[in-house]
Design an enzyme around this catalytic site. Sequence first.
Site, PDB file in Angstrom:
ATOM      1  N   LYS A   1       0.850  -1.196   0.000  1.00 28.50           N
ATOM      2  CA  LYS A   1       0.000   0.000   0.000  1.00 28.50           C
ATOM      3  C   LYS A   1       0.880   1.238   0.000  1.00 28.50           C
ATOM      4  O   LYS A   1       1.876   1.295   0.741  1.00 28.50           O
ATOM      5  CB  LYS A   1      -0.907  -0.026   1.246  1.00 28.50           C
ATOM      6  CG  LYS A   1      -1.953   1.079   1.294  1.00 28.50           C
ATOM      7  CD  LYS A   1      -2.839   0.923   2.531  1.00 28.50           C
ATOM      8  CE  LYS A   1      -3.961   1.945   2.585  1.00 28.50           C
ATOM      9  NZ  LYS A   1      -4.811   1.782   3.785  1.00 28.50           N
TER      10      LYS A   1
ATOM     11  N   SER B   1      -9.777   1.717   2.677  1.00 23.99           N
ATOM     12  CA  SER B   1      -8.922   2.507   1.815  1.00 23.99           C
ATOM     13  C   SER B   1      -7.871   1.693   1.048  1.00 23.99           C
ATOM     14  O   SER B   1      -7.353   2.188   0.054  1.00 23.99           O
ATOM     15  CB  SER B   1      -8.226   3.587   2.644  1.00 23.99           C
ATOM     16  OG  SER B   1      -7.356   2.997   3.595  1.00 23.99           O
TER      17      SER B   1
ATOM     18  N   SER C   1      -9.827  -0.593   6.885  1.00 24.13           N
ATOM     19  CA  SER C   1      -9.224  -0.449   5.551  1.00 24.13           C
ATOM     20  C   SER C   1      -8.503  -1.666   4.999  1.00 24.13           C
ATOM     21  O   SER C   1      -8.147  -1.671   3.824  1.00 24.13           O
ATOM     22  CB  SER C   1      -8.253   0.722   5.546  1.00 24.13           C
ATOM     23  OG  SER C   1      -8.968   1.898   5.347  1.00 24.13           O
TER      24      SER C   1
HETATM   25  N1  GLN Z   1     -13.129   3.841   6.038  1.00 23.70           N
HETATM   26  C1  GLN Z   1     -12.548   4.325   7.256  1.00 23.70           C
HETATM   27  C2  GLN Z   1     -12.211   5.781   7.106  1.00 23.70           C
HETATM   28  O1  GLN Z   1     -12.542   6.340   6.137  1.00 23.70           O
HETATM   29  C3  GLN Z   1     -11.367   3.492   7.627  1.00 23.70           C
HETATM   30  C4  GLN Z   1     -10.129   3.885   6.939  1.00 23.70           C
HETATM   31  C5  GLN Z   1      -8.934   3.084   7.360  1.00 23.70           C
HETATM   32  O2  GLN Z   1      -9.050   2.059   8.029  1.00 23.70           O
HETATM   33  N2  GLN Z   1      -7.777   3.607   7.012  1.00 23.70           N
HETATM   34  O3  GLN Z   1     -11.606   6.370   7.945  1.00 23.70           O
END
Ligand code: GLN
Length: 483
Positions: free
Chosen positions: A80, A155, A179
């Site tokens: 990532k 994400s 994410s």
């Molecule tokens: N979808 C969540 C957010 O927008 C989690 C994101 C993540 O785990 N980095 O913050």
Amino acid sequence: MKHAKHASLVEVCGKVRSGSVTARSRVESYLAAIAKREPELHAFNELHIDAARARADAIDATVKSGREVGALAGAVIAIKDNIVMREGRTTCSSKMLANYRSPFDATVIEKLNAAGAIVIGKTNLDEFAMGSSTENSAFGVTRNPHDPARVAGGSSGGSAAAVAAEFCDAALGSDTGGSIRQPAALCGCVGFKPTYGRISRYGLVAFGSSLDQIGPFARTVEDATLLYDHLVGRDANDATTADVAHEPLASRVGRALTKPRIGVPREYRSAGNAPAVAEALERAIAAAKAFGAEIVDIELPLTDIGISTYYVIAPAEASSNLARFDGIRYGHRATLAPGEDLEMLYSKSRAEGFGPEVQRRIMLGTYVLSSGYYDAYYKRALQIRRLIKEEFDRAFEKCDVILGPTSPIPAFPIGGMTDPLSMYMCDVYTVNTNIAGIPGISFNGGFAQEGSARLPIGLQLQAPAFAEETLLRAATMFEAACA
Ligand code: GLN
């Protein structure tokens, strides 16, 4: 996109170590798959083609010379793009860091290198890991390999898509509120977020430091475990890493648990779940009964309030972590007009460098931390955090692991979710795992047929802090039972 014939990474790396398969041929076959489908899917921000080939050749040469290579020899891994590497750029899918080059490798990269793994490239994400669809990337959306009209989740959408599209053996992502697990669910692969502190975050660009954790994506629980085995451990460069013993688990995850107690929270059987998600959960419960599990009805009444708690704590921490991107020390610097001062340099650089969702989080975070609102929002959220932890502690007195959906819905159409609050609701089953600091894993629990598309449904298991062995062994049982 069936993974039934997938040879285990333990086996594949064994073949590379014995010289019966070359690391180079593995890299080439993944590059061929990437050449075919990557233009459509956009899983990667950047490929490290030359570096991956050179590294594969070096591994093959070492094998030939009879010297030792690591247990991940020849494993092809995607990273990532919020985990720093000396090779290439680390952009966090933000204009702010579009040309940023890190002077060092993250601890997880050092560990992968030491074990003989090959990094194939950096994967797309929602800008600074904020989002659930990878639509917030400054460099364009990642498409779902099961239906390119749909999102890959987020994400870490690029990492999930890369594994699901068979562009690599496995990938790393980061999970602050879901994410890793949510994109894994939407793309039909395994996504594992270990206990907070299990894996060093040194070199992970910080989002919510009390929530962030790095973890693996893979096509099977066993492969994810193998990667995890090589990433865990105390790191002097990350004071939050836990000094807890870890026994390698990859060779043990196949051992069935006897009569595991599977907790199913009433709140996870919500009417808000898509019908196919609800059905997958009930099927998994039936399968668990068939493998001898005891199903325990439990309650987690704070499930719903997790979202509001998370969306106070995470933005608060993000607003502080992202203060370093000031146009001076890191990243994008705006051009000033005559007469504009330092204050303008900060605000223009940040306005130009950050996308709308990141700006929204910074504003939310700054607001909940500001005097007059701190007690009402931030302090309150921390108090609820404690209650959420206690609620899990009580639940785990009655069961060994908790089963539920990873996401209430399967992959949705790109551009189909315009309201930020509905997007935040995607995280209803994942954020509390991070709030409590416990481990969670998403595995495939079936498919939803929508038109001509067959969309994966992810199911999640959660376990007490540091109970990864129980979690992964239970996940292996479900993986076999749900296949
Ligand atoms: N979808 C969540 C957010 O927008 C989690 C994101 C993540 O785990 N980095 O913050």
